[in-house]
Design a protein around this motif. Structure first.
Motif, PDB file in Angstrom:
ATOM      1  N   THR A  74       0.806  -1.278   0.047  1.00  0.00           N
ATOM      2  CA  THR A  74       0.048  -0.017   0.177  1.00  0.00           C
ATOM      3  C   THR A  74       0.747   1.280  -0.019  1.00  0.00           C
ATOM      4  O   THR A  74       0.646   2.318  -0.535  1.00  0.00           O
ATOM      5  CB  THR A  74      -0.978  -0.067   1.302  1.00  0.00           C
ATOM      6  OG1 THR A  74      -0.266  -0.174   2.458  1.00  0.00           O
ATOM      7  CG2 THR A  74      -2.104  -1.015   0.986  1.00  0.00           C
ATOM      8  N   GLU A  75       1.980   1.314   0.731  1.00  0.00           N
ATOM      9  CA  GLU A  75       3.085   2.451   0.729  1.00  0.00           C
ATOM     10  C   GLU A  75       3.516   2.746  -0.508  1.00  0.00           C
ATOM     11  O   GLU A  75       3.599   3.926  -0.931  1.00  0.00           O
ATOM     12  CB  GLU A  75       4.121   2.123   1.739  1.00  0.00           C
ATOM     13  CG  GLU A  75       3.728   2.131   3.125  1.00  0.00           C
ATOM     14  CD  GLU A  75       4.899   1.289   3.734  1.00  0.00           C
ATOM     15  OE1 GLU A  75       6.133   1.621   3.255  1.00  0.00           O
ATOM     16  OE2 GLU A  75       4.801   0.407   4.424  1.00  0.00           O
ATOM     17  N   GLN A  76       3.709   1.661  -1.275  1.00  0.00           N
ATOM     18  CA  GLN A  76       4.426   2.006  -2.650  1.00  0.00           C
ATOM     19  C   GLN A  76       3.285   2.553  -3.421  1.00  0.00           C
ATOM     20  O   GLN A  76       3.643   3.538  -4.214  1.00  0.00           O
ATOM     21  CB  GLN A  76       4.672   0.355  -3.125  1.00  0.00           C
ATOM     22  CG  GLN A  76       5.413   0.359  -4.393  1.00  0.00           C
ATOM     23  CD  GLN A  76       5.490  -1.137  -4.901  1.00  0.00           C
ATOM     24  OE1 GLN A  76       4.757  -2.115  -4.627  1.00  0.00           O
ATOM     25  NE2 GLN A  76       6.335  -1.467  -6.152  1.00  0.00           N
ATOM     26  N   ILE A  77       2.079   2.205  -3.463  1.00  0.00           N
ATOM     27  CA  ILE A  77       1.052   2.839  -4.324  1.00  0.00           C
ATOM     28  C   ILE A  77       1.078   4.361  -4.029  1.00  0.00           C
ATOM     29  O   ILE A  77       1.001   5.159  -4.562  1.00  0.00           O
ATOM     30  CB  ILE A  77      -0.429   2.374  -4.000  1.00  0.00           C
ATOM     31  CG1 ILE A  77      -0.117   0.675  -4.208  1.00  0.00           C
ATOM     32  CG2 ILE A  77      -1.530   2.926  -4.725  1.00  0.00           C
ATOM     33  CD1 ILE A  77       0.240   0.295  -5.657  1.00  0.00           C
ATOM     34  N   ASP A  78       1.076   4.495  -2.642  1.00  0.00           N
ATOM     35  CA  ASP A  78       0.944   6.101  -2.143  1.00  0.00           C
ATOM     36  C   ASP A  78       2.136   6.867  -2.662  1.00  0.00           C
ATOM     37  O   ASP A  78       1.879   7.947  -3.142  1.00  0.00           O
ATOM     38  CB  ASP A  78       0.822   6.183  -0.577  1.00  0.00           C
ATOM     39  CG  ASP A  78      -0.274   5.554   0.107  1.00  0.00           C
ATOM     40  OD1 ASP A  78      -1.205   5.262  -0.611  1.00  0.00           O
ATOM     41  OD2 ASP A  78      -0.293   4.992   1.208  1.00  0.00           O
ATOM     42  N   THR A  79       3.417   6.131  -2.688  1.00  0.00           N
ATOM     43  CA  THR A  79       4.421   6.760  -3.025  1.00  0.00           C
ATOM     44  C   THR A  79       4.215   7.258  -4.619  1.00  0.00           C
ATOM     45  O   THR A  79       4.644   8.502  -5.076  1.00  0.00           O
ATOM     46  CB  THR A  79       5.746   6.194  -2.685  1.00  0.00           C
ATOM     47  OG1 THR A  79       5.588   5.702  -1.634  1.00  0.00           O
ATOM     48  CG2 THR A  79       7.097   6.948  -2.992  1.00  0.00           C
ATOM     49  N   LEU A  80       3.928   6.329  -5.389  1.00  0.00           N
ATOM     50  CA  LEU A  80       3.762   6.413  -6.838  1.00  0.00           C
ATOM     51  C   LEU A  80       2.841   7.273  -7.003  1.00  0.00           C
ATOM     52  O   LEU A  80       3.001   8.219  -8.065  1.00  0.00           O
ATOM     53  CB  LEU A  80       3.370   4.928  -7.277  1.00  0.00           C
ATOM     54  CG  LEU A  80       4.476   4.170  -7.987  1.00  0.00           C
ATOM     55  CD1 LEU A  80       3.761   2.790  -8.181  1.00  0.00           C
ATOM     56  CD2 LEU A  80       5.055   4.454  -8.978  1.00  0.00           C
ATOM     57  N   VAL A  81       1.798   7.460  -6.356  1.00  0.00           N
ATOM     58  CA  VAL A  81       0.474   8.391  -6.658  1.00  0.00           C
ATOM     59  C   VAL A  81       1.134  10.035  -6.234  1.00  0.00           C
ATOM     60  O   VAL A  81       0.842  10.733  -7.222  1.00  0.00           O
ATOM     61  CB  VAL A  81      -0.589   8.253  -5.678  1.00  0.00           C
ATOM     62  CG1 VAL A  81      -1.746   9.073  -5.983  1.00  0.00           C
ATOM     63  CG2 VAL A  81      -0.968   6.844  -6.283  1.00  0.00           C
ATOM     64  N   GLN A 124      -8.346  -1.139   1.392  1.00  0.00           N
ATOM     65  CA  GLN A 124      -8.511  -2.486   1.365  1.00  0.00           C
ATOM     66  C   GLN A 124      -9.900  -3.180   2.189  1.00  0.00           C
ATOM     67  O   GLN A 124      -9.807  -2.792   3.137  1.00  0.00           O
ATOM     68  CB  GLN A 124      -7.300  -3.199   2.198  1.00  0.00           C
ATOM     69  CG  GLN A 124      -5.872  -2.786   1.505  1.00  0.00           C
ATOM     70  CD  GLN A 124      -4.948  -3.421   2.351  1.00  0.00           C
ATOM     71  OE1 GLN A 124      -4.496  -2.640   3.443  1.00  0.00           O
ATOM     72  NE2 GLN A 124      -4.167  -4.550   2.235  1.00  0.00           N
ATOM     73  N   GLY A 125     -10.506  -3.912   1.102  1.00  0.00           N
ATOM     74  CA  GLY A 125     -11.829  -4.334   1.612  1.00  0.00           C
ATOM     75  C   GLY A 125     -12.665  -4.566   0.380  1.00  0.00           C
ATOM     76  O   GLY A 125     -12.247  -4.480  -0.837  1.00  0.00           O
ATOM     77  N   GLU A 159      -1.155  -3.853   8.093  1.00  0.00           N
ATOM     78  CA  GLU A 159      -2.017  -4.924   8.644  1.00  0.00           C
ATOM     79  C   GLU A 159      -2.683  -6.084   8.060  1.00  0.00           C
ATOM     80  O   GLU A 159      -2.753  -7.224   8.851  1.00  0.00           O
ATOM     81  CB  GLU A 159      -3.331  -4.179   9.423  1.00  0.00           C
ATOM     82  CG  GLU A 159      -3.013  -3.667  10.747  1.00  0.00           C
ATOM     83  CD  GLU A 159      -3.899  -2.393  10.837  1.00  0.00           C
ATOM     84  OE1 GLU A 159      -5.196  -2.553  10.668  1.00  0.00           O
ATOM     85  OE2 GLU A 159      -3.531  -1.266  11.395  1.00  0.00           O
ATOM     86  N   LYS A 160      -2.726  -6.004   6.814  1.00  0.00           N
ATOM     87  CA  LYS A 160      -3.263  -7.335   6.120  1.00  0.00           C
ATOM     88  C   LYS A 160      -2.974  -7.322   4.729  1.00  0.00           C
ATOM     89  O   LYS A 160      -2.397  -6.180   4.222  1.00  0.00           O
ATOM     90  CB  LYS A 160      -4.812  -7.199   6.152  1.00  0.00           C
ATOM     91  CG  LYS A 160      -5.422  -5.881   5.923  1.00  0.00           C
ATOM     92  CD  LYS A 160      -6.944  -5.717   6.219  1.00  0.00           C
ATOM     93  CE  LYS A 160      -7.303  -4.520   5.998  1.00  0.00           C
ATOM     94  NZ  LYS A 160      -8.605  -4.015   6.848  1.00  0.00           N
ATOM     95  N   LYS A 161      -3.119  -8.564   4.116  1.00  0.00           N
ATOM     96  CA  LYS A 161      -2.906  -8.712   2.803  1.00  0.00           C
ATOM     97  C   LYS A 161      -4.232  -8.729   2.082  1.00  0.00           C
ATOM     98  O   LYS A 161      -4.904  -9.904   2.475  1.00  0.00           O
ATOM     99  CB  LYS A 161      -2.190  -9.867   2.220  1.00  0.00           C
ATOM    100  CG  LYS A 161      -1.819  -9.984   0.729  1.00  0.00           C
ATOM    101  CD  LYS A 161      -0.960 -11.106   0.248  1.00  0.00           C
ATOM    102  CE  LYS A 161      -1.169 -11.307  -1.137  1.00  0.00           C
ATOM    103  NZ  LYS A 161      -0.443 -12.439  -1.935  1.00  0.00           N
ATOM    104  N   ILE A 326      -1.508 -18.082  10.694  1.00  0.00           N
ATOM    105  CA  ILE A 326      -2.945 -18.622  10.975  1.00  0.00           C
ATOM    106  C   ILE A 326      -3.982 -17.645  10.927  1.00  0.00           C
ATOM    107  O   ILE A 326      -5.165 -17.764  10.508  1.00  0.00           O
ATOM    108  CB  ILE A 326      -2.891 -19.725  12.260  1.00  0.00           C
ATOM    109  CG1 ILE A 326      -2.161 -20.913  11.772  1.00  0.00           C
ATOM    110  CG2 ILE A 326      -4.347 -20.034  12.625  1.00  0.00           C
ATOM    111  CD1 ILE A 326      -1.662 -21.597  12.917  1.00  0.00           C
ATOM    112  N   LYS A 327      -3.545 -16.332  11.673  1.00  0.00           N
ATOM    113  CA  LYS A 327      -4.459 -15.355  11.715  1.00  0.00           C
ATOM    114  C   LYS A 327      -5.019 -14.611  10.430  1.00  0.00           C
ATOM    115  O   LYS A 327      -6.249 -14.494   9.924  1.00  0.00           O
ATOM    116  CB  LYS A 327      -4.035 -14.505  12.793  1.00  0.00           C
ATOM    117  CG  LYS A 327      -5.050 -13.315  13.300  1.00  0.00           C
ATOM    118  CD  LYS A 327      -4.440 -12.418  14.228  1.00  0.00           C
ATOM    119  CE  LYS A 327      -5.442 -11.247  14.217  1.00  0.00           C
ATOM    120  NZ  LYS A 327      -4.614 -10.076  14.415  1.00  0.00           N
ATOM    121  N   VAL A 328      -3.743 -14.619   9.626  1.00  0.00           N
ATOM    122  CA  VAL A 328      -4.250 -13.929   8.213  1.00  0.00           C
ATOM    123  C   VAL A 328      -4.959 -14.877   7.524  1.00  0.00           C
ATOM    124  O   VAL A 328      -5.800 -14.436   6.686  1.00  0.00           O
ATOM    125  CB  VAL A 328      -2.687 -13.614   7.358  1.00  0.00           C
ATOM    126  CG1 VAL A 328      -3.055 -13.552   6.068  1.00  0.00           C
ATOM    127  CG2 VAL A 328      -1.885 -12.670   8.388  1.00  0.00           C
TER     128      VAL A 328
END
Ligand code: NAD
Ligand code: ZN
Length: 360
Positions: A74-81, A124-125, A159-161, A326-328
């Motif tokens: 997600t950070e990579q997207i923010d930087t690119l944008v 994300q969701g 926090e998540k993929k 397991i949680k993921v």
């Protein structure tokens, strides 16, 4: 019953050499001389004029090469944008992603985040995107993920993929030119191709299956059997068939879901950074209890192409590490419900997942 109303890719070109039409496809979409086209291209094509010389850059158009060692963050997207917005005089005319699932997903996410405020992780969701994305084009250079056709862009956040699943995610235009896949290394061809095969198995054996998904899934499954088991296919036919198998596999899961392999593979990706294609293969190899016929055929394909999967990747993990994975994995409820039905929690227990991960 409230039936889902899915968007589909509205325009697609299919054909060997069709990448040559890229400039004609884009020209009418240019908004102004100050609104550039931004090409996000897999790093593997850096210094490869066979591909890049066919793109006619005009005005402020720009190519950004994208490394693909790691899956999109997600950070990579923010930087690119941020970089794109700061450099362009006006909002870009479009984003063109040229590469595998990694680059296609980045292109989709960037196109969304140019018109939506905040950070990529906030989206994300399911159905969290408010504004339509800018015009975006997907051009796959390796086949299997179905990212060219899907309604999601899978991102790893803090926090998540989890994907940005929205009606604004699918591409406005796709170009399917199998010639672009001609130099994919054999191992990667197998891993990404098996992503498609696993999409078919998970969709076709899932409880969410309907005739819409089934018709696409069966076609993709047939094509996969030819591609990975039939010696008489020419390279070119095999590349064209895999491109369409990927498309149909993606369409099949659009109206159903993936299953156990994807859930466990997301755990491996989150903790260990194991990429999607190979991660799915590592997991699927141990899922004979869930998908007996699918796994038997997978092993046959693996043997036929001399593929050695990594072993012992979970050998040195701590209890904490196992619990994270397991949680993921268990957090992906729709995948488990599709695979095992409403009472999936009785079958997919943390202990069962731990014993599966310990085998990998
Ligand atoms: P990838 O895009 O990471 O590419 C794999 C490797 O192949 C890279 O090293 C890349 O440089 C190389 N490559 C690509 N094209 C090539 C070519 N023509 N010649 C030589 N090398 C080439 O891998 P992938 O398996 O295509 O995609 C995996 C990603 O897709 C993951 O991030 C996964 O989460 C995502 N995914 C998305 C969806 C979706 O619906 N959005 C579905 C499944 C997977
Ligand atoms: Zn997949």
């Amino acid at each position: 019953m409230n039936y889902k109303n899915f968007p589909m890719v509205p325009r697609v070109i299919f054909g060997r050499g069709s990448f040559n039409q890229i400039n004609d496809v884009l020209a009418p979409k240019r908004k102004s001389i100050n609104a550039p086209f931004i090409f996000l291209i897999d790093d593997v094509f850096r210094g490869n004029p066979w591909l890049t010389s066919r793109i006619e850059l005009a005005y402020d158009d720009k190519i950004i090469f994208i490394p693909t060692k790691e899956e999109p963050k997600t950070e990579q997207i923010d930087t690119l944008v941020e970089e794109i917005i700061l450099q362009a005089k006006e909002r870009p005319s479009g984003i063109i992603g040229i590469g595998g699932g990694t680059v296609l997903d980045i292109a989709k996410a960037v196109a969304i985040m140019i018109t939506n405020s905040g950070e990529a992780k906030d989206y994300q969701g399911w159905d969290l995107v408010k504004n339509p994305a800018i015009y975006h084009v997907g051009i796959p250079t390796i086949s299997g993920t179905g990212a060219e056709v899907s309604r999601t862009t899978v991102l790893t956040g803090p926090e998540k993929k989890l994907g940005i699943n929205s009606d604004f995610t699918p591409f406005d235009q796709v170009i399917l030119d199998s010639e672009l896949t001609k130099d994919v290394p054999k191992e990667q061809w197998f891993y990404t191709g098996m992503d498609c095969y696993i999409h078919c198995i998970e969709s076709l054996t899932g409880t969410f299956l309907n005739e819409f998904s089934k018709s696409y899934g069966e076609k993709a499954f047939e094509l996969c059997k030819q591609i990975f088991l039939d010696d008489t296919l020419s390279k070119r036919d095999s590349q064209e068939k895999l491109m369409m198998a990927s498309w149909h596999g993606g369409m099949s899961i659009a109206y159903s879901q993936v299953g156990v392999a994807h859930a466990l593979s997301y755990g491996l990706a989150f903790l260990l950074g194991i990429k999607h294609g190979i991660g799915n293969c590592i997991v699927f190899d141990h899922l004979e209890d869930f998908y007996p016929e699918g796994v038997a055929l997978f092993k046959k394909m693996k043997a036929k192409h001399d593929i050695e999967l990594p072993q012992g990747i979970c050998a040195n993990l701590s209890d904490n590490d196992f619990n994270t994975m397991i949680k993921v994995a268990l957090g992906l409820e729709p995948l488990w419900e599709n695979a095992l039905g409403k009472n999936w929690q009785n079958i997919a227990t943390p202990e069962r997942l731990r014993s599966l991960y310990e085998k990998m």
